[in-house]
Write a protein that holds these residues in place. Structure first.
Motif, PDB file in Angstrom:
ATOM      1  N   ARG A 225     -48.241 -19.611  -1.101  1.00 54.62           N
ATOM      2  CA  ARG A 225     -49.088 -20.881  -1.052  1.00 54.62           C
ATOM      3  C   ARG A 225     -50.046 -20.885  -2.020  1.00 54.62           C
ATOM      4  O   ARG A 225     -50.948 -21.671  -1.838  1.00 54.62           O
ATOM      5  N   MET A 226     -50.120 -19.974  -2.971  1.00 57.36           N
ATOM      6  CA  MET A 226     -51.477 -19.729  -3.805  1.00 57.36           C
ATOM      7  C   MET A 226     -50.594 -20.432  -5.125  1.00 57.36           C
ATOM      8  O   MET A 226     -50.149 -19.570  -5.939  1.00 57.36           O
ATOM      9  N   THR A 227     -50.736 -21.615  -5.222  1.00 61.76           N
ATOM     10  CA  THR A 227     -49.765 -22.091  -6.607  1.00 61.76           C
ATOM     11  C   THR A 227     -50.653 -22.726  -7.515  1.00 61.76           C
ATOM     12  O   THR A 227     -50.221 -23.675  -8.372  1.00 61.76           O
ATOM     13  N   ASP A 228     -51.896 -22.331  -7.669  1.00 64.35           N
ATOM     14  CA  ASP A 228     -52.745 -22.976  -8.802  1.00 64.35           C
ATOM     15  C   ASP A 228     -52.309 -22.190 -10.144  1.00 64.35           C
ATOM     16  O   ASP A 228     -52.302 -21.083 -10.223  1.00 64.35           O
TER      17      ASP A 228
ATOM     18  N   PRO B 135     -50.633 -16.275  -7.630  1.00 66.92           N
ATOM     19  CA  PRO B 135     -49.247 -15.637  -7.134  1.00 66.92           C
ATOM     20  C   PRO B 135     -48.097 -16.458  -6.733  1.00 66.92           C
ATOM     21  O   PRO B 135     -46.879 -15.919  -6.820  1.00 66.92           O
ATOM     22  N   GLY B 136     -48.310 -17.598  -6.494  1.00 67.80           N
ATOM     23  CA  GLY B 136     -47.264 -18.317  -5.814  1.00 67.80           C
ATOM     24  C   GLY B 136     -46.531 -19.450  -6.953  1.00 67.80           C
ATOM     25  O   GLY B 136     -45.797 -20.077  -6.832  1.00 67.80           O
ATOM     26  N   VAL B 137     -47.211 -18.919  -8.410  1.00 67.02           N
ATOM     27  CA  VAL B 137     -46.632 -19.931  -9.526  1.00 67.02           C
ATOM     28  C   VAL B 137     -45.121 -19.175 -10.047  1.00 67.02           C
ATOM     29  O   VAL B 137     -45.349 -17.615 -10.346  1.00 67.02           O
TER      30      VAL B 137
ATOM     31  N   LEU C  14     -50.207  -0.338  -5.205  1.00 70.36           N
ATOM     32  CA  LEU C  14     -51.533   0.033  -5.504  1.00 70.36           C
ATOM     33  C   LEU C  14     -52.512  -1.046  -5.139  1.00 70.36           C
ATOM     34  O   LEU C  14     -53.683  -0.808  -5.262  1.00 70.36           O
ATOM     35  N   GLY C  15     -51.840  -2.240  -4.875  1.00 69.07           N
ATOM     36  CA  GLY C  15     -52.995  -3.503  -4.677  1.00 69.07           C
ATOM     37  C   GLY C  15     -52.160  -4.784  -4.592  1.00 69.07           C
ATOM     38  O   GLY C  15     -50.755  -4.827  -4.832  1.00 69.07           O
ATOM     39  N   ILE C  16     -52.850  -5.948  -4.213  1.00 69.09           N
ATOM     40  CA  ILE C  16     -52.125  -7.326  -4.158  1.00 69.09           C
ATOM     41  C   ILE C  16     -52.617  -7.979  -5.435  1.00 69.09           C
ATOM     42  O   ILE C  16     -53.934  -8.251  -5.487  1.00 69.09           O
ATOM     43  N   ILE C  17     -51.626  -8.315  -6.310  1.00 68.92           N
ATOM     44  CA  ILE C  17     -52.157  -9.116  -7.561  1.00 68.92           C
ATOM     45  C   ILE C  17     -52.397 -10.600  -6.769  1.00 68.92           C
ATOM     46  O   ILE C  17     -51.364 -11.130  -6.497  1.00 68.92           O
ATOM     47  N   THR C  18     -53.378 -11.063  -7.213  1.00 67.80           N
ATOM     48  CA  THR C  18     -53.843 -12.272  -6.837  1.00 67.80           C
ATOM     49  C   THR C  18     -53.974 -13.233  -7.891  1.00 67.80           C
ATOM     50  O   THR C  18     -54.115 -14.396  -7.743  1.00 67.80           O
TER      51      THR C  18
END
Ligand SMILES: Cc1cc2c(cc1C)N(C[C@H](O)[C@H](O)[C@H](O)COP(=O)(O)OP(=O)(O)OC[C@H]1O[C@@H](n3cnc4c(N)ncnc43)[C@H](O)[C@@H]1O)c1[nH]c(=O)[nH]c(=O)c1N2
Ligand SMILES: CC(=O)C(=O)O
Ligand SMILES: [Mn+2]
Length: 486
Positions: free
Chosen positions: A120-123, A138-140, A231-235
């Motif tokens: 849902r993070m599609t910008d 990350p939603g792209v 290692l982490g969440i790529i935003t």
């Protein structure tokens, strides 16, 4: 001891070697945690339903589903940070989820926990046309980005067969059919925004920086490329773009054998033709693609080629390529010049995985992914084809041969234990063969759960220990996608 037992022992030993961080992971997400997660994202963006959890506990591979306890859909980086902080405080595992198209079990929730579905993070946050780069959430997905770029004259070339999320592609260090000319995610990510396990925010190349190169300190960007959520969440990811080529020509070229196709690929690379794409499909894969897509190509080993440039330079490239191809017994080239024809050709290649599985309806797919130094490709691919025949396995071959990378796509029934054993043994021999000539157990799909047993052989004890030290430094509680990679 039978090879099957040796393999099991090797995998168990490799798992034992993994030194767990001191803190014990909470086994389940309790009601208290669930309520706190819901307070961050709102009740519409959190789910504990079994169907949703099962959908998120597996990818496109044969690896068994292990559902997370909860799925959350954050809508911005601030929410990802708050969610991570809650998980950290309660020692709950976190599994980032892009589009779930991975094929090494990367999203399987080995220890339950919270699945972060980032769709849902599609910008598309920042497009710098003049600098040839773009920053995406990350939603792209790769197709969504290229659709957005269509009118700018720019494009992003890394193209795994699936329409994967670009941040998921960064997380697996993906590549595709254009990698020979344009590189993989390793070469095309300039910066990453990452939420660390404890909720801190990291910009791997510094906040807002988007240069073509840098030598400022350690290369944190490439530490996270290929880290598979451990290692982490790529935003967000800042990616390099390329001008769309003025002229494009694609061709399909039958070859007398996979050996000839491999040797010819080497010669084409040495001739200096800047091939945009060079892919090999063996006879079995051509048959599968013909059936799956209703095509009528000759059923023999075949090179799919593409040339990019100005009209004059494309003609020049084609002349040189035709000379080289004829020296290796190539058959008649079939050209695809119109955009629609080219799209059809490459769609058939991108869907090779499903075409191979369709040879056995109801089957699951076991995809190998070795990559070898390009000079070793003809030898390794020839031996592998012989091994497939001797092992009585149907494993159509598709290869990004310009990179020395190829796959055997083995379709099998989940219930056939003996066949599965023969496949496991075949895959073990293939990886051993690749490692023996200086190759890698995975060129592009990543380690996930499937290749963990090979990392020690590939990078050595010191290499593996340094990876584990890095993991402990960034994720001291071992909460980020546990059970993967190291
Ligand atoms: C038909 C077909 C064809 C191909 C492929 C798949 C299929 C189904 N693939 C494999 C796949 O598409 C590739 O691995 C993608 O990079 C996976 O991206 P997803 O967004 O689907 O990641 P997915 O959701 O599957 O996650 C994969 C891993 O990355 C992690 N992850 C995902 N998003 C993250 C984020 N934002 N931050 C941190 N970690 C994250 C996950 O935790 C997991 O470990 C492939 N690949 C390839 O390289 N070349 C190819 O040619 C092909 N071809
Ligand atoms: C599955 C995959 O990686 C391919 O078809 O290239
Ligand atoms: Mn591939």
């Amino acid at each position: 001891m039978a090879l099957w037992s040796i393999l099991k022992v090797r995998v168990r030993a490799s798992l034992r070697n993994f030194q767990r961080p001191l803190t014990t992971i909470a086994s389940r997400v309790d009601e208290r945690v669930r309520v706190r997660l819901g307070e961050v994202v709102g009740s519409g963006n959190v789910s504990s339903s079994l169907a949703v959890r099962e959908q998120h506990g597996r990818d496109e591979s044969f690896h068994a589903c292990k559902p997370p306890d909860v799925v959350v859909w954050p809508e911005n980086t601030a929410q990802v940070r708050q969610l991570a902080r809650i998980c950290y405080d309660h020692s709950v595992p976190m599994v980032p989820y892009g589009t779930g198209t991975g094929i090494e079990g990367g999203v399987v929730a080995e220890e339950g926990g919270v699945c972060f579905d980032l769709s849902r993070m599609t910008d598309i946050v920042d497009l710098h046309e003049e600098d040839l780069d773009v920053t995406v959430q990350p939603g792209v997905t790769r197709v969504a980005l290229n659709t957005h770029l269509r009118h700018t004259g720019l494009w992003f070339p890394v193209d795994p067969g699936a329409d994967a999320s670009l941040c998921g592609m960064a997380a697996t260090s993906a590549s595709g059919t254009h990698t020979t000319r344009y590189g993989s995610m390793r070469e095309n990510v300039a910066n990453l925004e990452v939420v660390l396990a404890d909720g801190r925010l990291l910009h791997t190349a510094g906040e807002g920086r988007h240069t073509r190169k840098t030598s400022a300190g350690y290369n944190l960007t490439n530490l996270f490329v290929g880290s598979e959520g451990t290692l982490g969440i790529i935003t967000s990811a800042t990616l390099r773009l390329f001008p769309q080529p003025e002229a494009v020509a694609s061709a399909v070229c039958p070859m007398p054998s996979v050996t000839a196709a491999g040797e010819c690929t080497l010669q084409l690379l040495r001739s200096g033709v800047p091939l945009a794409r060079i892919e090999l499909l063996d006879d079995v894969m051509m048959d599968a693609c013909n059936r799956y897509k209703g095509l009528d190509y000759a059923v023999q080993p075949t090179l799919f080629l593409e040339f990019h440039g100005t009209p004059a330079s494309v003609q020049e490239q084609i002349r040189t390529a035709e000379e080289v191809l004829s020296g290796y017994g190539a058959g008649q080239l079939r050209w695809a010049l119109a955009a629609s024809e080219r799209a059809r050709l490459w769609e058939a290649r991108h869907q090779a995985y499903y075409a191979a599985r369709a040879l056995r309806p109801g089957s699951v797919g076991y995809v190998t992914d070795v990559c070898v130094p390009i000079s070793k490709l003809p030898e390794v691919i020839t031996t592998t084809k012989e091994d497939l025949i001797q092992s009585r396995l149907t494993g159509p071959i598709a290869g990004h041969v310009g990179d020395g990378n190829f796959h055997c796509i083995l379709a099998f029934s989940e219930h056939g234990e003996q066949e599965r054993q023969r496949i496991t043994e075949f895959c073990h021999r293939l990886v051993t063969r690749a490692l023996a000539v200086g190759g890698t157990c995975t060129g592009e799909h990543g380690v996930g759960v499937g290749k963990r047993g090979y990392l020690l052989d590939e990078v050595g004890e010191t290499g593996l220990e340094v990876m584990r030290q890095l993991k402990r430094a960034l994720d001291p509680k071992g909460l980020m996608n546990p059970g993967k990679v190291v």
